[in-house]
Design a protein around this motif. Structure first.
Motif, PDB file in Angstrom:
ATOM      1  N   ILE A 162       0.865  -1.178   0.000  1.00  0.00           N
ATOM      2  CA  ILE A 162       0.000   0.000   0.000  1.00  0.00           C
ATOM      3  C   ILE A 162       0.900   1.226   0.000  1.00  0.00           C
ATOM      4  O   ILE A 162       1.616   1.489   0.973  1.00  0.00           O
ATOM      5  N   ASN A 163       0.866   1.958  -1.093  1.00  0.00           N
ATOM      6  CA  ASN A 163       1.725   3.122  -1.242  1.00  0.00           C
ATOM      7  C   ASN A 163       1.037   4.376  -0.723  1.00  0.00           C
ATOM      8  O   ASN A 163      -0.185   4.399  -0.480  1.00  0.00           O
ATOM      9  N   ILE A 164       1.813   5.431  -0.571  1.00  0.00           N
ATOM     10  CA  ILE A 164       1.276   6.709  -0.107  1.00  0.00           C
ATOM     11  C   ILE A 164       0.189   7.175  -1.077  1.00  0.00           C
ATOM     12  O   ILE A 164       0.343   7.126  -2.295  1.00  0.00           O
ATOM     13  N   GLY A 165      -0.938   7.599  -0.506  1.00  0.00           N
ATOM     14  CA  GLY A 165      -2.031   8.110  -1.317  1.00  0.00           C
ATOM     15  C   GLY A 165      -3.037   7.071  -1.764  1.00  0.00           C
ATOM     16  O   GLY A 165      -4.045   7.416  -2.388  1.00  0.00           O
ATOM     17  N   GLU A 166      -2.814   5.802  -1.442  1.00  0.00           N
ATOM     18  CA  GLU A 166      -3.737   4.742  -1.850  1.00  0.00           C
ATOM     19  C   GLU A 166      -4.750   4.466  -0.735  1.00  0.00           C
ATOM     20  O   GLU A 166      -4.375   4.311   0.436  1.00  0.00           O
ATOM     21  N   ASN A 167      -6.007   4.379  -1.114  1.00  0.00           N
ATOM     22  CA  ASN A 167      -7.093   4.052  -0.199  1.00  0.00           C
ATOM     23  C   ASN A 167      -7.856   2.869  -0.773  1.00  0.00           C
ATOM     24  O   ASN A 167      -8.405   2.958  -1.877  1.00  0.00           O
ATOM     25  N   TRP A 168      -7.883   1.767  -0.034  1.00  0.00           N
ATOM     26  CA  TRP A 168      -8.307   0.476  -0.573  1.00  0.00           C
ATOM     27  C   TRP A 168      -9.685   0.052  -0.071  1.00  0.00           C
ATOM     28  O   TRP A 168     -10.047   0.288   1.090  1.00  0.00           O
ATOM     29  N   LEU A 169     -10.400  -0.629  -0.960  1.00  0.00           N
ATOM     30  CA  LEU A 169     -11.634  -1.321  -0.605  1.00  0.00           C
ATOM     31  C   LEU A 169     -11.429  -2.809  -0.843  1.00  0.00           C
ATOM     32  O   LEU A 169     -11.080  -3.230  -1.961  1.00  0.00           O
ATOM     33  N   LEU A 170     -11.603  -3.613   0.215  1.00  0.00           N
ATOM     34  CA  LEU A 170     -11.552  -5.068   0.096  1.00  0.00           C
ATOM     35  C   LEU A 170     -12.980  -5.606   0.103  1.00  0.00           C
ATOM     36  O   LEU A 170     -13.762  -5.300   1.002  1.00  0.00           O
ATOM     37  N   SER A 171     -13.309  -6.416  -0.890  1.00  0.00           N
ATOM     38  CA  SER A 171     -14.638  -7.011  -0.954  1.00  0.00           C
ATOM     39  C   SER A 171     -14.487  -8.499  -1.217  1.00  0.00           C
ATOM     40  O   SER A 171     -13.395  -9.001  -1.459  1.00  0.00           O
ATOM     41  N   GLY A 172     -15.605  -9.213  -1.177  1.00  0.00           N
ATOM     42  CA  GLY A 172     -15.559 -10.642  -1.471  1.00  0.00           C
ATOM     43  C   GLY A 172     -16.419 -11.455  -0.535  1.00  0.00           C
ATOM     44  O   GLY A 172     -17.131 -10.920   0.312  1.00  0.00           O
ATOM     45  N   GLU A 173     -16.349 -12.749  -0.696  1.00  0.00           N
ATOM     46  CA  GLU A 173     -17.194 -13.661   0.060  1.00  0.00           C
ATOM     47  C   GLU A 173     -16.900 -13.595   1.551  1.00  0.00           C
ATOM     48  O   GLU A 173     -15.763 -13.396   1.972  1.00  0.00           O
ATOM     49  N   SER A 174     -17.947 -13.788   2.345  1.00  0.00           N
ATOM     50  CA  SER A 174     -17.784 -13.878   3.790  1.00  0.00           C
ATOM     51  C   SER A 174     -16.912 -15.081   4.133  1.00  0.00           C
ATOM     52  O   SER A 174     -17.076 -16.160   3.575  1.00  0.00           O
ATOM     53  N   GLY A 175     -15.977 -14.873   5.056  1.00  0.00           N
ATOM     54  CA  GLY A 175     -15.147 -15.978   5.520  1.00  0.00           C
ATOM     55  C   GLY A 175     -13.900 -16.228   4.701  1.00  0.00           C
ATOM     56  O   GLY A 175     -13.189 -17.212   4.946  1.00  0.00           O
ATOM     57  N   LEU A 187     -10.986  -0.204   3.700  1.00  0.00           N
ATOM     58  CA  LEU A 187     -12.375  -0.538   4.025  1.00  0.00           C
ATOM     59  C   LEU A 187     -12.666  -1.968   3.619  1.00  0.00           C
ATOM     60  O   LEU A 187     -12.274  -2.411   2.534  1.00  0.00           O
ATOM     61  N   ILE A 188     -13.356  -2.697   4.500  1.00  0.00           N
ATOM     62  CA  ILE A 188     -13.945  -3.985   4.133  1.00  0.00           C
ATOM     63  C   ILE A 188     -15.437  -3.750   3.955  1.00  0.00           C
ATOM     64  O   ILE A 188     -16.124  -3.344   4.890  1.00  0.00           O
ATOM     65  N   SER A 189     -15.925  -3.993   2.759  1.00  0.00           N
ATOM     66  CA  SER A 189     -17.337  -3.755   2.491  1.00  0.00           C
ATOM     67  C   SER A 189     -17.743  -4.436   1.193  1.00  0.00           C
ATOM     68  O   SER A 189     -16.934  -4.550   0.269  1.00  0.00           O
ATOM     69  N   ASN A 190     -19.005  -4.870   1.139  1.00  0.00           N
ATOM     70  CA  ASN A 190     -19.585  -5.366  -0.100  1.00  0.00           C
ATOM     71  C   ASN A 190     -20.682  -4.438  -0.604  1.00  0.00           C
ATOM     72  O   ASN A 190     -21.462  -4.812  -1.486  1.00  0.00           O
ATOM     73  N   GLU A 191     -20.758  -3.238  -0.039  1.00  0.00           N
ATOM     74  CA  GLU A 191     -21.768  -2.271  -0.455  1.00  0.00           C
ATOM     75  C   GLU A 191     -21.232  -1.380  -1.562  1.00  0.00           C
ATOM     76  O   GLU A 191     -20.031  -1.094  -1.635  1.00  0.00           O
ATOM     77  N   SER A 192     -22.122  -0.923  -2.428  1.00  0.00           N
ATOM     78  CA  SER A 192     -21.714  -0.061  -3.536  1.00  0.00           C
ATOM     79  C   SER A 192     -21.385   1.346  -3.058  1.00  0.00           C
ATOM     80  O   SER A 192     -20.641   2.072  -3.724  1.00  0.00           O
ATOM     81  N   GLU A 193     -21.936   1.747  -1.908  1.00  0.00           N
ATOM     82  CA  GLU A 193     -21.607   3.059  -1.358  1.00  0.00           C
ATOM     83  C   GLU A 193     -20.198   3.035  -0.797  1.00  0.00           C
ATOM     84  O   GLU A 193     -19.797   2.086  -0.124  1.00  0.00           O
TER      85      GLU A 193
END
Length: 491
Positions: free
Chosen positions: A28-41, A202-208
């Motif tokens: 994760i480099n400077i300036g990067e903001n990540w969203l992790l999504s995917g199956e539960s578990g 962020l961990i999320s499966n929401e489109s928002e």
């Protein structure tokens, strides 16, 4: 060249001899903001907990803070729910405790909790006010922690995190329990944090999501796979629902009463604070209702009256299953006709119960299992465990499972007795999109046999198709009671 903020190499993690991650690498480099999504578990929470140094693992997780930044040089992790202790340091709360004013006084107030957090991290108290205002929390400083709803607990977590202004902020399912306005305001607050130099995972499966999110990834086969955008979308057309366990075909009740619930000018107060004001509502047998409203509108309190958990039910003109509350029926006679799931019930459930014990406990409305259920009930539990795909976890403690599988076990507990009335308070929290879709298909199938349903959900995508009516609360008052001819608008 500046070092990356996070540098992970050869990350390995096992759970019960099963490999979750194998030689995972992530930078994760400077300036990067990540969203992790995917199956539960699939290990998302474990990965970010390792970044926050909260769990043991094999491999290298290197964090590089910016010594020139004015922000706190910490990784701050916000868990998917808030766990707190009473004034004596205990956390063994029980579900009905939040409605007992005397017992509630043994937990800290919101104001005291925030003062302690501010002193601990040497924060500017003036900076707290706009955050509280944005999330609609200004009037809750005197409330005790145990009195808060699930959405209000989530807001308290988020308020602390945003006030802290860490260099790296990790949010696990941050939108759970939040109403529409709160989700939008949260995203604006997070974008402001990023402007000030905070980086997000962020961990999320929401489109928002915040506009500042600029990197996307999902977990596949123990590896992190970067994508151009959020790609975890459920296929809702091809996969058929498994056949329902046979015992659901048997109707367990007789709809002899015209209404299951009738409230006439119902009020609930705590001292000078009015939580419910002159509620008039009738639920007839077989109806399917959505109960909606912003955080703190009184939804949880309303449900507690129906489920015989709130002592003020006896002081009101409240009919349940055709009987005036307090006319001789016991709490357990009411509960045996209701299947309930809520975030609070999940929080306070027996952590020593296995998946199998959890599901069977639904026959007895208990937190855990304390008797031999007999052959027939054991058989039904096994059928339901197979239906939810939990066969490999039958003897596992529910508290040791990923959140999504914990929720599946509690959903099994909720429906196992094929109850006359289903009360589902945000039942899909923690489930991935596929699990949510199939659970709601299950609810649609169950409700075909005459089951009465009250369903609480802040996301339109998490409402089953069978919903036909809705009631909307705001500030403890009924704002809307209406029939629904089309899909329910998001509230």
């Amino acid at each position: 060249m500046k070092k990356p903020v996070v540098h992970i190499t050869n990350f390995n993690l096992k759970y019960q001899d099963k490999s979750v991650f194998t030689d995972l690498c992530w930078t994760i480099n400077i300036g990067e903001n990540w969203l992790l999504s995917g199956e539960s578990g699939n290990g998302k929470t474990s990965l970010v907990k390792a970044i926050a140094n909260l769990i043991p693992h094999y491999g290298t997780v290197e964090i590089n803070f910016n010594p020139e930044s004015q922000l706190a040089a910490v990784v701050h992790y916000v868990a998917n729910w808030y766990q707190f202790k009473d004034l004596e340091g205990q956390s063994n709360f029980y579900y009905q405790q939040r409605y007992n004013k005397q017992v509630a006084s043994t937990t800290n107030s919101v104001g005291s909790e925030l003062r302690h957090f501010g002193q601990q991290h040497q924060l500017n108290s003036a900076a707290l006010n706009p955050i509280m205002a944005a999330l609609g929390f200004e009037n809750l400083l005197a409330a005790t922690l145990i009195e808060l709803s699930s959405g209000e607990h989530k807001k308290l977590q988020l308020i602390k995190a945003i006030w802290l202004k860490p260099q790296l902020l990790i949010l696990d399912l941050p939108y759970n329990g939040l109403d529409v306005a709160s989700r939008a305001n949260l995203n604006a607050l997070l974008d402001d944090l990023v402007e000030d130099g905070t980086q997000l995972i962020l961990i999320s499966n929401e489109s928002e999501m915040p506009a500042s999110i600029n990197r996307f990834a999902k977990i596949e086969d123990g590896k992190l796979v970067e994508t151009a955008e959020m790609q975890y979308l459920v296929n809702t057309s091809d996969e058929a629902l498994k056949p329902l366990p046979s015992f659901f075909e048997e109707k367990q009740w007789s709809a002899s009463k015209s209404h299951l619930i009738k409230m006439i000018d119902v009020n609930v107060s705590y001292g000078d604070k009015k939580v419910l004001k002159n509620i008039n509502w009738e639920v007839k047998a077989g109806e399917k209702w959505a109960l909606q409203g912003p955080n703190g509108s009184g939804k949880s309190t309303l449900l507690s009256l129906i489920c015989a958990d709130h002592p003020q039910a006896f002081a009101n003109n409240l009919y349940l299953f055709g009987n005036l509350r307090g006319s001789g029926e016991s709490i357990w006679e009411i509960k045996e006709r209701i299947g309930l799931i809520s975030p609070e019930l999940h929080w306070y459930f027996d952590p020593k119960a296995t998946v199998w014990e959890t599901i069977v406990s639904g026959f007895y409305d208990s937190s855990g299992l304390f008797c031999d259920p007999g052959y027939t009930k054991k058989l039904q539990a096994d059928e339901l465990i197979h239906f939810f795909g939990l066969d490999d976890y039958k003897s596992t403690l529910v508290s040791k499972l990923p959140l999504g599988k914990q929720r599946l076990a509690l959903l099994g507990r909720t429906i196992i007795k094929n109850p006359e009335l289903l009360i589902l308070d945000e039942p899909c929290q923690g489930l991935d999109q596929q699990q949510t879709f199939h659970f709601n298909k299950l609810i649609d199938e169950l409700c075909k046999n005459g089951t009465t349903l009250i369903y609480v959900g802040h996301f339109e995508s998490q409402l089953p198709a069978c919903i036909e009516k809705r009631i909307v609360l705001e500030n403890g008052e009924v704002q809307v009671i209406e029939n629904i001819l089309e899909a329910v608008s998001e509230i």
